[in-house]
Write a protein that holds these residues in place. Structure first.
Motif, PDB file in Angstrom:
ATOM      1  N   LEU A 209      64.049  -8.349  20.914  1.00  0.00           N
ATOM      2  CA  LEU A 209      64.246  -7.806  22.259  1.00  0.00           C
ATOM      3  C   LEU A 209      65.273  -6.682  22.226  1.00  0.00           C
ATOM      4  O   LEU A 209      65.064  -5.600  22.790  1.00  0.00           O
ATOM      5  CB  LEU A 209      64.694  -8.914  23.206  1.00  0.00           C
ATOM      6  N   THR A 210      66.379  -6.919  21.543  1.00  0.00           N
ATOM      7  CA  THR A 210      67.432  -5.900  21.450  1.00  0.00           C
ATOM      8  C   THR A 210      67.003  -4.739  20.568  1.00  0.00           C
ATOM      9  O   THR A 210      67.190  -3.555  20.925  1.00  0.00           O
ATOM     10  CB  THR A 210      68.725  -6.526  20.893  1.00  0.00           C
ATOM     11  N   ASP A 211      66.414  -5.046  19.410  1.00  0.00           N
ATOM     12  CA  ASP A 211      66.042  -3.988  18.462  1.00  0.00           C
ATOM     13  C   ASP A 211      65.028  -3.022  19.067  1.00  0.00           C
ATOM     14  O   ASP A 211      65.167  -1.792  18.926  1.00  0.00           O
ATOM     15  CB  ASP A 211      65.470  -4.615  17.179  1.00  0.00           C
ATOM     16  N   THR A 256      71.216  -7.883  27.327  1.00  0.00           N
ATOM     17  CA  THR A 256      71.726  -9.250  27.320  1.00  0.00           C
ATOM     18  C   THR A 256      70.624 -10.189  27.790  1.00  0.00           C
ATOM     19  O   THR A 256      70.137 -10.051  28.919  1.00  0.00           O
ATOM     20  CB  THR A 256      72.947  -9.403  28.241  1.00  0.00           C
ATOM     21  N   LEU A 257      70.231 -11.125  26.943  1.00  0.00           N
ATOM     22  CA  LEU A 257      69.215 -12.101  27.318  1.00  0.00           C
ATOM     23  C   LEU A 257      69.834 -13.163  28.218  1.00  0.00           C
ATOM     24  O   LEU A 257      70.799 -13.830  27.851  1.00  0.00           O
ATOM     25  CB  LEU A 257      68.617 -12.747  26.066  1.00  0.00           C
ATOM     26  N   LEU A 258      69.274 -13.329  29.413  1.00  0.00           N
ATOM     27  CA  LEU A 258      69.793 -14.288  30.381  1.00  0.00           C
ATOM     28  C   LEU A 258      69.063 -15.624  30.319  1.00  0.00           C
ATOM     29  O   LEU A 258      69.682 -16.682  30.408  1.00  0.00           O
ATOM     30  CB  LEU A 258      69.680 -13.716  31.801  1.00  0.00           C
ATOM     31  N   LEU A 278      60.864 -13.535  29.064  1.00  0.00           N
ATOM     32  CA  LEU A 278      62.231 -13.069  28.837  1.00  0.00           C
ATOM     33  C   LEU A 278      62.804 -12.484  30.125  1.00  0.00           C
ATOM     34  O   LEU A 278      62.205 -11.597  30.740  1.00  0.00           O
ATOM     35  CB  LEU A 278      62.256 -11.989  27.747  1.00  0.00           C
ATOM     36  N   ARG A 279      63.956 -12.984  30.520  1.00  0.00           N
ATOM     37  CA  ARG A 279      64.707 -12.392  31.631  1.00  0.00           C
ATOM     38  C   ARG A 279      66.009 -11.859  31.060  1.00  0.00           C
ATOM     39  O   ARG A 279      66.795 -12.612  30.490  1.00  0.00           O
ATOM     40  CB  ARG A 279      64.969 -13.422  32.728  1.00  0.00           C
ATOM     41  N   TYR A 280      66.219 -10.562  31.188  1.00  0.00           N
ATOM     42  CA  TYR A 280      67.360  -9.944  30.536  1.00  0.00           C
ATOM     43  C   TYR A 280      67.956  -8.843  31.413  1.00  0.00           C
ATOM     44  O   TYR A 280      67.321  -8.346  32.338  1.00  0.00           O
ATOM     45  CB  TYR A 280      66.959  -9.362  29.177  1.00  0.00           C
ATOM     46  N   THR A 306      62.294  -9.084  34.107  1.00  0.00           N
ATOM     47  CA  THR A 306      61.581 -10.240  33.572  1.00  0.00           C
ATOM     48  C   THR A 306      60.232  -9.779  33.050  1.00  0.00           C
ATOM     49  O   THR A 306      59.445  -9.170  33.791  1.00  0.00           O
ATOM     50  CB  THR A 306      61.387 -11.330  34.639  1.00  0.00           C
ATOM     51  N   GLU A 307      59.981 -10.039  31.783  1.00  0.00           N
ATOM     52  CA  GLU A 307      58.736  -9.619  31.148  1.00  0.00           C
ATOM     53  C   GLU A 307      58.236 -10.722  30.224  1.00  0.00           C
ATOM     54  O   GLU A 307      58.989 -11.603  29.817  1.00  0.00           O
ATOM     55  CB  GLU A 307      58.947  -8.333  30.335  1.00  0.00           C
ATOM     56  N   LEU A 308      56.958 -10.639  29.881  1.00  0.00           N
ATOM     57  CA  LEU A 308      56.373 -11.513  28.867  1.00  0.00           C
ATOM     58  C   LEU A 308      56.139 -10.683  27.612  1.00  0.00           C
ATOM     59  O   LEU A 308      55.425  -9.674  27.652  1.00  0.00           O
ATOM     60  CB  LEU A 308      55.049 -12.118  29.357  1.00  0.00           C
TER      61      LEU A 308
END
Length: 327
Positions: A209-211, A256-258, A278-280, A306-308
């Motif tokens: 997710l970050t990369d 930041t992953l929430l 993913l909610r970030y 928020t995404e899949l």
């Protein structure tokens, strides 16, 4: 002749449609829409989770052919359809009784025979209704315990596993499985099997997710090729090229992953797939390349998304991002 009210309604509908299309175009340009591949489940909706409880639309843009295998799971099976009142054994019996009564009426029983036939039909309807109620009762008694037991056992197993993860690592953002999704739930209609993910897989998804976001913000094509599939590279590169053509740059930082959980994970031949909700938070702004002026977004405050994200690995190799869907 068209009335004033009709013309006003048509004008209002046209303006609403135009506004909707502009809003959709803006969202499509902003995030690229839903694109990529989820294997045989590309054109199926992912199960809801705690992170993304609302139904998610299937992937819109994909290089995966839209074959019957992709939509078979969404079609109702003929064998499971509830029979109508005049179908099946009951329908056959009723049609036979009606035909017999009409024949009796025609061969000379007259209106008296007709009244007798109505009385007989009323009795037959009562008996047939009782039989149908008895059949439905015994069917529900035989099928409900098996289904309830299987569902409760699976939910209990997943809940215990998620609880154990939180007990061993309270800071972990991922929970497995998600609400209503399970960890795959293999489908015979798509020829896929359920697989179980490890803690290392979830850590990899969080790192990807970050990369991916940072590589996109830096316009680092080499880093994107290491983290996403070739199909995803083509979509992301197209979006970067479109921004450059407009003189814009999309900067994404401070990811930041929430909250996150797994909607489903499965295997197709030599490929493993996993879809995560993913909610970030991130600082996501669009700047003019020449002046650096922010034209969209807020560089002072992070925004929540928020995404899949669907990940794929082949023959046990590294996970790569293969699809993004808007939740």
């Amino acid at each position: 002749m068209i009335s004033r009210t009709s013309r006003f309604a048509a004008l209002f509908a046209g303006l609403f449609l135009a506004f909707t299309m502009v809003a959709m175009d803006h969202a499509e340009a902003r995030r690229g829409g839903s694109f990529g591949s989820r294997g045989m489940r590309t054109f199926q909706s992912a199960p809801p989770t705690r992170t993304a409880p609302a139904p998610t639309a299937p992937v819109e843009r994909s290089m995966t052919p839209n074959t019957g295998m992709n939509t078979a799971a969404r079609q109702p099976q003929a064998g499971l359809q509830r029979p109508g009142f005049m179908s099946g054994f009951g329908g056959t019996m009723m049609r036979g009784l009606l035909l017999g009564g009409l024949i009796g009426l025609l061969v000379g029983q007259g209106f008296g025979g007709l009244a007798g036939m109505f009385g007989f039909l009323l009795q037959a309807l009562l008996i047939g209704g009782a039989i149908m109620l008895a059949i439905r009762f015994f069917r529900s008694r035989s099928s409900a315990p098996a289904l309830a037991g299987a569902g409760n056992a699976q939910a209990s197993r997943f809940e215990n596993r998620a609880t154990a993860q939180q007990r061993t690592d309270p800071a972990r953002s991922f929970t497995i499985p998600g609400f209503g999704g399970g960890s795959g739930g293999g489908s015979s209609a798509t020829g896929s099997d359920e697989i179980t993910l490890a803690h290392t897989d979830l850590d990899t998804f969080q790192q990807l997710l970050t990369d991916v976001q940072e590589a996109f913000g830096r316009e680092d094509h080499a880093a994107l090729r290491r983290a996403v599939t070739p199909e995803m590279v083509s979509y992301l590169s197209e979006e970067l090229a479109d921004n450059a053509h407009k003189g814009l740059r999309n900067e994404v930082s401070d990811i930041t992953l929430l909250q996150a959980d797994i909607a489903e994970s499965w295997r197709e031949d030599s490929r493993d797939y996993a879809t995560a909700a993913l909610r970030y938070e991130s600082r996501d702004v669009t700047r003019e390349r020449a002046s650096g002026k922010v034209v969209e977004g807020d560089e002072e405050h992070p925004t929540e998304t928020t995404e899949l994200w669907t990940f794929v690995r082949e023959n046990g190799s590294n996970w790569k991002l293969s699809a993004i869907q808007q939740a």
